[in-house]
Design an enzyme around this catalytic site. Structure first.
Site, PDB file in Angstrom:
ATOM      1  CG  ASP A  99      -2.100   0.906   1.061  1.00 22.12           C
ATOM      2  OD1 ASP A  99      -2.393   1.292  -0.081  1.00 22.12           O
ATOM      3  OD2 ASP A  99      -2.736   1.233   2.072  1.00 22.12           O
ATOM      4  CG  HIS A 106      -4.078  10.378   2.674  1.00 26.30           C
ATOM      5  ND1 HIS A 106      -5.093  10.236   3.600  1.00 26.30           N
ATOM      6  CD2 HIS A 106      -3.201   9.380   2.946  1.00 26.30           C
ATOM      7  CE1 HIS A 106      -4.848   9.186   4.378  1.00 26.30           C
ATOM      8  NE2 HIS A 106      -3.699   8.649   4.004  1.00 26.30           N
ATOM      9  CD  GLU A 167      -5.988   4.745   4.616  1.00 23.21           C
ATOM     10  OE1 GLU A 167      -5.238   4.036   3.917  1.00 23.21           O
ATOM     11  OE2 GLU A 167      -5.567   5.582   5.436  1.00 23.21           O
ATOM     12  CD  GLU A 169      -5.523   2.753  -0.224  1.00 26.03           C
ATOM     13  OE1 GLU A 169      -4.727   2.078  -0.909  1.00 26.03           O
ATOM     14  OE2 GLU A 169      -5.405   2.933   0.989  1.00 26.03           O
ATOM     15  CG  ASP A 199      -5.717   0.111   3.664  1.00 23.31           C
ATOM     16  OD1 ASP A 199      -5.672  -1.062   4.071  1.00 23.31           O
ATOM     17  OD2 ASP A 199      -4.900   0.986   4.003  1.00 23.31           O
ATOM     18  NE  ARG A 203      -7.655   6.320   9.625  1.00 19.28           N
ATOM     19  CZ  ARG A 203      -6.938   6.154   8.516  1.00 19.28           C
ATOM     20  NH1 ARG A 203      -5.672   5.784   8.570  1.00 19.28           N
ATOM     21  NH2 ARG A 203      -7.495   6.341   7.337  1.00 19.28           N
ATOM     22  CD  GLN A 206      -2.831   4.073  10.756  1.00 18.72           C
ATOM     23  OE1 GLN A 206      -4.051   4.059  10.607  1.00 18.72           O
ATOM     24  NE2 GLN A 206      -2.014   4.601   9.864  1.00 18.72           N
ATOM     25  CE  LYS A 219      -3.458   1.920   7.284  1.00 23.38           C
ATOM     26  NZ  LYS A 219      -4.200   2.774   6.354  1.00 23.38           N
ATOM     27  CB  THR A 223      -7.392  -4.831   2.383  1.00 26.86           C
ATOM     28  OG1 THR A 223      -6.475  -4.528   3.438  1.00 26.86           O
ATOM     29  CG2 THR A 223      -7.276  -3.798   1.275  1.00 26.86           C
ATOM     30  CD  GLU A 322      -7.245  12.488   4.324  1.00 27.04           C
ATOM     31  OE1 GLU A 322      -6.746  13.346   3.580  1.00 27.04           O
ATOM     32  OE2 GLU A 322      -7.491  11.322   3.944  1.00 27.04           O
TER      33      GLU A 322
END
Lengths: 367, 367
Positions: A99, A106, A167, A169, A199, A203, A206, A219, A223, A322
């Site tokens: 990844d 970002h 996420e 992507e 993904d 948080r 992480q 993570k 996925t 975000e």
């Protein structure tokens, strides 16, 4: 039509009681390729053997399929299976999963959130596409339920993640392997096509674990990817975003691999973001060149993803951390509901279109 | 003898012109298991199908092999192939590869080197076994030549790594998978055995790239493992090292999975370090519990390694960056040579013994 002859993504499907095999999506039907093309490579339960054949075979097969769906349609008709009669499976067997972190916006946003008081972007970011290896064994096909992960949320604190995030992507799927000890060749000689990636990210897990070796359990629980792999030939290419400083020679772009792909993130059916892939700083050819410049080999089935796609505007951000600035600024949903991070029962769907064609969707529900 | 009936590691071998198959090492010979046990699972070119059978099968097979090599030796004799008539292959197909960071002394040393002026150890380290995913596709068997990687060494700087290093580790190989969405079961129900690992590392590439997502190209060019997998049953178990603070419940040790393994690192035939595995802070059962506590599933062939094994003494450090303190204090070799990091042509061999038994060796030469 949305899934017309200019699109033709590949997937793996099964009819009730039958083994999974390779098909191509056309309208609301799936073309059974083993039956239509009389080629046993499509009777496999994954795309891997076909992807390993390489670029000439990919092109010739696409030409053949277009013929079957146009001039030979009457003969081909019996091999078109209605979508509502099939189940879709993981389209390929993932070898390694990498990844990246290719969106300037970002990386800046997340940097500011995780390292308050800093500029966000780290000194190395504009020099190389930052990436890391993810867990290949937990890449699942769209629709697979996502179990909220438990883990360490800080010193001595354990429990379910309270900051479960997405996420949005794009993912790139390698068909042709490369040798150990030498860089890979051209992007289009190795990469078969594109999938959509969610993904999922916890948080809180992480933030506690990621120093110094990067994201791991925040993570690795899941996925999700879309069931349809769009071949490179079907993608509208544009120049990549300008880069400053000029990248090193091995990262210099040889042709246009910017992609004019529009992404849309929905939460429980309501659109919450529209990230533009065209805004990405590092293009996928640069990711591939970087990933193999040290001599690391590619295998058929390698998946590498772009990292969260975020544009400059708030409504273009591809993750909740975000969009809600780490939960401090909740998003408002219809009916007065708000969200900081995902709640149980929430369904997230990521859709993408390119030049009027759909690249499909990837969705998942939290349990 | 060194490779006696109390040892019996598994590997994959081939005779000239024949396909690879599974064998067990006994003295200076390899027992051809498909021929000796009349079981087709051993005619596979990897250990994966056998490893997937699980703990009872592993135990019963071991008992059967011991019988074949003792009471039935006359009948078994024709199936014992001299080592000099075989080639050794990758013993299993690697699914996901995770590398941990379980030595307190290694984490402290490397932390001080990479983050000068700090204590070295980060606040999270004593709370959880830090780890990250490595590249499964570049795990190679001992003896495979290692090409010095090229990469970015700093802003605008590109070239061959000038700080090519080793990491002496133990690796644990998963036999029995676990379900997505739930933690794995007991260590001994999933893990088949142990291999030796040299996690080759380019320290200059790593130092520039690793913030914030961890090591990537500084590690992904190659990881070497020994050709013989020692089953858990053959290992001498001891209590794990005392831990402060007390780990969270899910990390609490249920039985003794400290391992009394002595490691020896040689550079061009000369011993440069003797790292003691017994000094490791986090034990392998804790690594497994941590790796799956978020619901990440296991697959047959998953490999997870301990991270560099370093003891408290200088001569017990398992990497050159520690032994030479990032090149500032070279090691002296016989004949007046010195080394900071590896030079072209250097051969590194990692050997390990446990309770008088050998766990084999992993070696590689830089080209």
């Amino acid at each position: 039509m949305t899934w017309g002859a200019d699109n033709l993504p590949y997937g793996v499907f099964s009819r009730r009681g039958e083994a999974p095999r390779v098909g191509v999506r056309y309208g609301d039907r799936v073309l059974d390729l083993a039956a239509a093309l009389h080629d046993e490579v499509f009777a496999a339960p994954t795309l891997n053997p076909f992807m390993a054949r390489g670029r000439t075979a990919w092109h010739d097969t696409r030409t053949l399929i277009v013929n079957k769906l146009t001039s030979d349609l009457a003969i081909t008709e019996p091999h078109l299976v209605p979508l509502d009669q099939v189940r879709l499976h993981m389209p390929f067997e993932v070898a390694d999963y990498v990844d990246f972190y290719c969106s300037l916006e970002h990386a800046t946003n997340v940097g500011r959130i995780f390292r308050p008081g800093t500029e966000g972007l780290l000194p190395n970011w504009r020099h190389l596409p930052i990436g890391y290896h993810g867990r290949a064994g937990t890449v699942v096909v769209a629709g697979t339920p996502i179990t909220r992960p438990h883990g360490q949320l800080g010193a001595g604190r354990f429990g379910p993640s309270a900051k479960l995030d997405i996420e949005a992507e794009l993912g790139f799927v390698v068909g042709v392997p490369s040798e150990l000890g030498a860089p890979a060749g051209a992007f289009e000689d190795h990469v078969f096509g594109v999938t959509l990636v969610n993904d999922w990210s916890a948080r809180d897990i992480q933030a506690w674990e990621y120093v110094p070796l990067g994201p791991f359990l925040g993570k690795s629980f899941a996925t999700s990817i879309s069931p349809w792999i769009t071949p490179l030939e079907a993608l509208p290419r544009i120049p990549g975003r300008a880069q400053d400083p000029e990248p090193l020679d091995y990262l210099r772009r040889q042709s246009d691999w910017g992609l004019d792909v529009s992404v849309e993130v929905s939460l429980n059916g309501e659109v919450v973001s529209r990230p533009p892939y065209s805004a990405m700083y590092w293009t996928p050819d640069q990711m591939l060149a970087h990933m193999t410049v040290n001599g690391a080999s590619l295998r058929t089935g390698d998946l590498f993803a772009s990292g969260t796609i975020s544009g400059a505007q708030r409504e273009e951000r591809g993750s909740l951390i975000e969009l809600t600035w780490n939960g401090t600024d909740p998003i408002k949903l219809a009916g007065g509901e708000t969200r900081t991070f995902l709640e149980d029962g929430d369904t997230v769907t990521i859709r993408a279109t390119a030049g009027g064609r759909t690249l499909g969707e990837v969705s998942g529900t939290i349990r």
